[in-house]
Design a protein around this motif. Sequence first.
Motif, PDB file in Angstrom:
ATOM      1  N   UNK A 187      -1.966   4.292  -1.503  1.00 24.33           N
ATOM      2  CA  UNK A 187      -2.526   3.785  -2.798  1.00 24.33           C
ATOM      3  C   UNK A 187      -0.979   2.171  -2.826  1.00 24.33           C
ATOM      4  N   UNK A 188       0.219   2.791  -2.793  1.00 28.80           N
ATOM      5  CA  UNK A 188       1.108   1.989  -2.055  1.00 28.80           C
ATOM      6  C   UNK A 188       1.897   1.516  -1.086  1.00 28.80           C
ATOM      7  N   UNK A 189       1.470   2.554  -0.354  1.00 31.65           N
ATOM      8  CA  UNK A 189       1.421   1.345   1.094  1.00 31.65           C
ATOM      9  C   UNK A 189       0.221   0.352   1.037  1.00 31.65           C
ATOM     10  N   UNK A 190      -0.511   0.759   1.221  1.00 33.28           N
ATOM     11  CA  UNK A 190      -1.348   0.187   0.863  1.00 33.28           C
ATOM     12  C   UNK A 190      -0.632  -1.825   0.437  1.00 33.28           C
ATOM     13  N   UNK A 191      -0.783  -1.325  -0.949  1.00 31.08           N
ATOM     14  CA  UNK A 191      -0.068  -2.635  -1.576  1.00 31.08           C
ATOM     15  C   UNK A 191       0.889  -3.564  -1.273  1.00 31.08           C
ATOM     16  N   UNK A 192       2.322  -2.414  -0.192  1.00 33.38           N
ATOM     17  CA  UNK A 192       3.025  -2.780   0.387  1.00 33.38           C
ATOM     18  C   UNK A 192       2.462  -3.979   1.521  1.00 33.38           C
ATOM     19  N   UNK A 193       1.559  -3.671   2.153  1.00 34.93           N
ATOM     20  CA  UNK A 193       1.098  -4.079   3.104  1.00 34.93           C
ATOM     21  C   UNK A 193       0.454  -5.431   2.664  1.00 34.93           C
ATOM     22  N   UNK A 194      -0.242  -5.132   1.534  1.00 35.17           N
ATOM     23  CA  UNK A 194      -0.771  -6.272   1.191  1.00 35.17           C
ATOM     24  C   UNK A 194       0.428  -7.271   0.448  1.00 35.17           C
ATOM     25  N   UNK A 195       1.410  -6.910   0.158  1.00 32.69           N
ATOM     26  CA  UNK A 195       2.653  -8.241  -0.146  1.00 32.69           C
ATOM     27  C   UNK A 195       3.417  -8.507   1.018  1.00 32.69           C
ATOM     28  N   UNK A 196       4.095  -7.654   2.584  1.00 36.28           N
ATOM     29  CA  UNK A 196       4.325  -8.594   3.303  1.00 36.28           C
ATOM     30  C   UNK A 196       3.024  -9.205   3.812  1.00 36.28           C
ATOM     31  N   UNK A 197       1.964  -9.298   3.957  1.00 39.13           N
ATOM     32  CA  UNK A 197       0.925 -10.242   4.492  1.00 39.13           C
ATOM     33  C   UNK A 197       1.103 -11.162   3.833  1.00 39.13           C
ATOM     34  N   UNK A 198       1.248 -11.325   2.052  1.00 37.12           N
ATOM     35  CA  UNK A 198       1.032 -12.459   1.340  1.00 37.12           C
ATOM     36  C   UNK A 198       2.405 -13.342   1.816  1.00 37.12           C
ATOM     37  N   UNK A 199       3.655 -12.244   1.880  1.00 36.18           N
ATOM     38  CA  UNK A 199       4.465 -13.268   2.062  1.00 36.18           C
ATOM     39  C   UNK A 199       4.683 -14.311   3.718  1.00 36.18           C
ATOM     40  N   UNK A 200       4.233 -13.253   4.302  1.00 38.19           N
ATOM     41  CA  UNK A 200       4.414 -13.666   5.208  1.00 38.19           C
ATOM     42  C   UNK A 200       3.163 -15.224   5.587  1.00 38.19           C
ATOM     43  N   UNK A 201       2.349 -14.940   4.681  1.00 37.00           N
ATOM     44  CA  UNK A 201       1.246 -16.545   4.511  1.00 37.00           C
ATOM     45  C   UNK A 201       2.114 -17.679   4.135  1.00 37.00           C
ATOM     46  N   UNK A 202       3.537 -17.519   2.919  1.00 36.94           N
ATOM     47  CA  UNK A 202       3.786 -17.862   1.975  1.00 36.94           C
ATOM     48  C   UNK A 202       4.736 -18.411   2.848  1.00 36.94           C
ATOM     49  N   UNK A 203       5.819 -17.845   3.812  1.00 41.14           N
ATOM     50  CA  UNK A 203       6.354 -18.611   4.857  1.00 41.14           C
ATOM     51  C   UNK A 203       5.653 -19.074   5.720  1.00 41.14           C
ATOM     52  N   UNK A 204       4.873 -19.184   6.573  1.00 39.95           N
ATOM     53  CA  UNK A 204       4.029 -20.458   7.055  1.00 39.95           C
ATOM     54  C   UNK A 204       3.866 -21.497   6.220  1.00 39.95           C
ATOM     55  N   UNK A 205       2.897 -21.461   5.332  1.00 40.17           N
ATOM     56  CA  UNK A 205       3.129 -21.803   4.175  1.00 40.17           C
ATOM     57  C   UNK A 205       3.743 -23.433   4.378  1.00 40.17           C
ATOM     58  N   UNK A 206       5.737 -22.565   3.828  1.00 40.20           N
ATOM     59  CA  UNK A 206       5.917 -23.223   3.487  1.00 40.20           C
ATOM     60  C   UNK A 206       6.417 -24.386   4.865  1.00 40.20           C
ATOM     61  N   UNK A 207       6.513 -23.722   5.982  1.00 38.89           N
ATOM     62  CA  UNK A 207       6.430 -23.904   7.182  1.00 38.89           C
ATOM     63  C   UNK A 207       5.435 -25.310   7.785  1.00 38.89           C
TER      64      UNK A 207
END
Length: 121
Positions: free
Chosen positions: A44-64
């Motif tokens: 579960x922890x690994x899954x949540x970490x993947x989700x957080x990394x994905x959300x951070x990537x989306x946020x960076x793309x949105x900022x761009x």
Amino acid sequence: METAWPEVKLRGWSCRSRAGKKRSSQLEKEVATLSEKIHHLDDMLKSQQRKVRHMIEQLQNSKSVIQKKQAELQELQELVSYLEDEISPIPVSFPEPGDARSHRAPDRGPANLSRAQSRCL
């Protein structure tokens, strides 16, 4: 992830009695259950970490994307400002009746134009 549990030998404790064997069996089941829970929580922890990394990537793309849109907006605002300046002060004079010369607006030329302004020419 399999956890290796060290075997513990207690002084004076023997598994020869029926109660001791039963207690030992219970503890082994409890250890197996807890190991399963730990494994599940780790997944579960690994899954949540993947989700957080994905959300951070989306946020960076949105900022761009937002930065690009802001640059385009700025360029368009400059173009609108330029066009307003070009349109409003144009003096209009009409030729006198019978005058064969046609009126021509003053030439404003492409000197010192921004990229957005040069697109309109």
